[in-house]
Design a protein around this motif. Structure first.
Motif, short mmCIF file in Angstrom:
data_model
loop_
_atom_site.label_atom_id
_atom_site.label_comp_id
_atom_site.label_asym_id
_atom_site.label_seq_id
_atom_site.Cartn_x
_atom_site.Cartn_y
_atom_site.Cartn_z
N GLY A 104 0.80 -1.25 -0.06
CA GLY A 104 -0.13 -0.03 -0.08
C GLY A 104 0.76 1.07 0.11
N THR A 105 0.24 2.35 -0.18
CA THR A 105 0.94 3.75 -0.21
C THR A 105 1.14 4.14 1.22
OG1 THR A 105 -0.19 4.25 -2.22
CG2 THR A 105 0.83 6.09 -1.07
N VAL A 139 1.78 6.61 4.27
CA VAL A 139 1.19 8.18 4.34
C VAL A 139 2.49 8.91 4.82
CG1 VAL A 139 -0.58 9.54 5.63
CG2 VAL A 139 -1.17 7.28 4.75
N ALA A 168 -10.39 9.86 5.90
CA ALA A 168 -10.07 9.30 4.55
C ALA A 168 -8.53 9.48 4.26
CB ALA A 168 -11.07 9.75 3.40
N ASN A 181 -5.41 6.72 4.69
CA ASN A 181 -5.32 5.80 3.55
C ASN A 181 -4.44 6.31 2.66
OD1 ASN A 181 -7.29 4.22 4.97
ND2 ASN A 181 -8.89 5.03 3.71
N ALA A 235 -4.75 8.20 -0.05
CA ALA A 235 -5.48 8.24 -1.49
C ALA A 235 -5.14 9.56 -2.11
CB ALA A 235 -6.80 7.77 -1.30
#
Length: 142
Positions: free
Chosen positions: A16-17, A19, A83, A86, A88
């Protein structure tokens, strides 16, 4: 050791990315600012005696109308802050847009509660700055 260098590049061991620190800062500030706006909206809807009633101001909404606006905007800003954890890209774009809307709403709110509105304008400014810094900034400087 490979996991550490992968984290710095923006990818976690799970694929995943990651943060960045600025994104976490922006997320926490958005949640804080959203909760403050929720309290501001609840107080305005209840028509609390805390607010100053100004006359002949450009924005002639009732205090209850402003309260509903701040309540709804505060809920959406806090949810966008959650959010952001995450990582995104859409959450960053939405966060910038919502922080901008929150700045405008609080600027128009200045005559009713100047200190609170100014504090939220500053928080929203830091949120926009932190989200515009970019997710890869920590990896480039570290």
């Amino acid at each position: 050791m490979a996991t550490h260098s992968a984290d710095r590049a923006g990818v976690t061991a799970r694929g995943g990315t990651a943060v960045s620190g600025w994104t976490v800062f922006a997320a926490v500030m958005m949640i804080f600012g959203g909760v403050m706006a929720i309290f501001q909206g609840i107080a305005a809807i209840a028509e609390d005696d805390v607010f100053v009633n100004t006359k002949n101001f450009t924005f002639q909404w009732s205090l209850t109308g402003w309260g509903w606006l701040h309540l709804i905007l505060g809920i959406v800003v806090a949810l966008a802050g959650v959010a952001l954890f995450n990582g995104a890209t859409w959450a960053r774009v939405v966060g910038i847009a919502l922080a901008g809307l929150s700045m405008i709403a609080n600027f128009a709110w200045l005559p009713w509660y100047p200190f609170w509105a100014a504090a939220l304008i500053v928080i929203d400014g830091f949120v926009i700055w932190a989200l515009c810094v970019g997710p890869g900034r920590d990896a480039r400087t570290g």
